[in-house]
Design a protein around this motif. Structure first.
Motif, PDB file in Angstrom:
ATOM      1  N   PRO A 104       0.828  -1.217   0.000  1.00 52.31           N
ATOM      2  CA  PRO A 104       0.000   0.000   0.000  1.00 52.31           C
ATOM      3  C   PRO A 104       0.858   1.260   0.000  1.00 52.31           C
ATOM      4  CG  PRO A 104      -0.782  -1.567   1.649  1.00 52.31           C
ATOM      5  CD  PRO A 104       0.541  -2.077   1.163  1.00 52.31           C
ATOM      6  N   GLY A 105       0.354   2.289  -0.657  1.00 53.06           N
ATOM      7  CA  GLY A 105       1.014   3.580  -0.614  1.00 53.06           C
ATOM      8  C   GLY A 105       1.474   4.064  -1.973  1.00 53.06           C
ATOM      9  N   THR A 106       1.796   5.352  -2.037  1.00 51.20           N
ATOM     10  CA  THR A 106       2.312   5.974  -3.254  1.00 51.20           C
ATOM     11  C   THR A 106       3.640   6.659  -2.938  1.00 51.20           C
ATOM     12  OG1 THR A 106       1.046   8.002  -2.804  1.00 51.20           O
ATOM     13  CG2 THR A 106       0.035   6.359  -4.261  1.00 51.20           C
ATOM     14  N   SER A 123       6.734  12.467   7.448  1.00 52.12           N
ATOM     15  CA  SER A 123       6.430  11.040   7.355  1.00 52.12           C
ATOM     16  C   SER A 123       7.644  10.228   6.922  1.00 52.12           C
ATOM     17  CB  SER A 123       5.255  10.816   6.395  1.00 52.12           C
ATOM     18  OG  SER A 123       4.059  11.333   6.956  1.00 52.12           O
ATOM     19  N   HIS A 206       0.689   6.621   2.782  1.00 51.20           N
ATOM     20  CA  HIS A 206      -0.748   6.372   2.673  1.00 51.20           C
ATOM     21  C   HIS A 206      -1.446   7.632   2.163  1.00 51.20           C
ATOM     22  CE1 HIS A 206      -0.641   2.458   4.563  1.00 51.20           C
ATOM     23  NE2 HIS A 206      -0.073   2.935   5.653  1.00 51.20           N
ATOM     24  N   ASP A 207      -2.701   7.486   1.781  1.00 45.05           N
ATOM     25  CA  ASP A 207      -3.455   8.621   1.256  1.00 45.05           C
ATOM     26  C   ASP A 207      -3.571   9.769   2.257  1.00 45.05           C
ATOM     27  OD1 ASP A 207      -3.816   7.433  -1.190  1.00 45.05           O
ATOM     28  OD2 ASP A 207      -5.854   6.723  -0.779  1.00 45.05           O
ATOM     29  N   ASP A 208      -3.537   9.453   3.559  1.00 45.28           N
ATOM     30  CA  ASP A 208      -3.636  10.514   4.561  1.00 45.28           C
ATOM     31  C   ASP A 208      -2.287  11.140   4.893  1.00 45.28           C
ATOM     32  OD1 ASP A 208      -2.428   8.506   5.999  1.00 45.28           O
ATOM     33  OD2 ASP A 208      -3.961   8.380   7.561  1.00 45.28           O
ATOM     34  N   THR A 210       0.437   9.581   6.034  1.00 46.96           N
ATOM     35  CA  THR A 210       1.241   8.842   7.001  1.00 46.96           C
ATOM     36  C   THR A 210       2.153   7.852   6.280  1.00 46.96           C
ATOM     37  OG1 THR A 210      -0.535   7.219   7.287  1.00 46.96           O
ATOM     38  CG2 THR A 210      -0.456   9.071   8.842  1.00 46.96           C
ATOM     39  N   ALA A 212       3.885   4.585   4.927  1.00 48.41           N
ATOM     40  CA  ALA A 212       3.320   3.296   4.537  1.00 48.41           C
ATOM     41  C   ALA A 212       4.384   2.201   4.439  1.00 48.41           C
ATOM     42  CB  ALA A 212       2.588   3.422   3.203  1.00 48.41           C
TER      43      ALA A 212
END
Length: 271
Positions: A104-106, A123, A206-208, A210, A212
């Motif tokens: 997960p994650g970008t 982050s 993560h999208d928020d 934080t 990942a």
């Protein structure tokens, strides 16, 4: 910084190596990254929710050791580090490949995070601290020490590399002066299992916003934590602009150490 500045998201057509097309098994193939040495990473998407990433490097590129990276990923994953699971590894006459499962994650280098640099930099710092705190130094078989890296620096100098191959802030140095500076490393602050290439593109968020996961751990090994922090802060300067390295240190929960940062940035450039 020199290496990260030469890496990029491909913007034009990229020839897909035949082995990558074969490994895709009909999945959509998208080039997503070209590193400074010419290695390529492709996204393999089956269109039904499963995504893999395939790294390919041409034969004769000793600086990229995909079997070594696979070994490091497996070691870190078994100890709970958020890193991509290894699926396939292989070599043939024209190159080598490594296929990993998507995590997960970008990437923190994508435009959405460049537009939120304070969040992303903090982050990245938190992600490095989590990695450094989680992986056991006493169990780590991989070395990223100053001594080992100086051997590589000396090899590069012997091959004729010099200021023209370095980052702009080091180009005023003569080779002998730069090497002499590396001969007196600062005392170890804290030994950890370092990422080994803690630049902005190698942290996933993560999208928020934080932390990942970590990717591209081909140089993972034991070293002073500032070997990672120096590279991360340098990359943040390049990718986000001045001042945001303070958020990296805040996220990591450490005070900036200009002396160690300067030393490990020079070591990165030469080694």
């Amino acid at each position: 910084m020199s290496n990260t500045a030469d890496a990029e998201i491909p913007t034009g057509p990229v020839a897909v190596p035949p082995i990558i097309a074969a490994l895709a098994r009909g999945d959509a193939v998208t080039p997503v990254w070209r590193n400074e040495l010419g290695g390529l990473t492709f996204r393999l998407d089956d269109g039904r929710g499963r995504v893999r990433y395939a790294k390919w490097v041409a034969a004769g590129t000793p600086e990229i050791d995909l079997p070594g990276e696979a070994e490091r990923l497996d070691w870190a994953a078994r100890r709970g580090a958020p890193v991509p699971p290894v699926l396939e590894l292989g070599t043939q006459a024209d190159g080598a490949w490594l296929v990993t499962e998507e995590v997960p994650g970008t990437s923190a280098v994508l435009p959405r995070w460049v537009a939120e640099p304070a969040t992303a930099a903090a982050s990245i710092g938190r992600g490095l601290r989590l990695l450094h705190d989680a992986l056991p130094v006493e169990e780590c078989p991989f070395d990223w020490s100053v001594e080992r890296r100086l051997l590589r620096a000396d090899e590069r100098i012997a091959d004729g590399e010099g200021p023209g191959d370095w980052a702009p802030e080091h180009r005023h140095l003569e080779v002998a002066e730069a090497r002499a500076r590396l001969g007196t490393p600062p005392p170890i602050d804290r030994l950890v299992v370092c990422h080994g290439d803690a630049c902005v593109p190698n942290t996933l968020l993560h999208d928020d916003g934080t932390f990942a996961a970590h990717v591209d751990l081909g140089s993972l090994g034991v070293a002073d934590r500032w070997a990672d922090l120096a590279v991360a802060s340098w990359s943040i300067l390049h990718d986000y602009g001045p001042g945001y390295d303070a958020f990296l240190c805040e996220g990591y929960a450490v005070e900036p150490d200009p002396e160690r940062m300067a030393y490990y940035r020079l070591l990165w450039d030469l080694a």
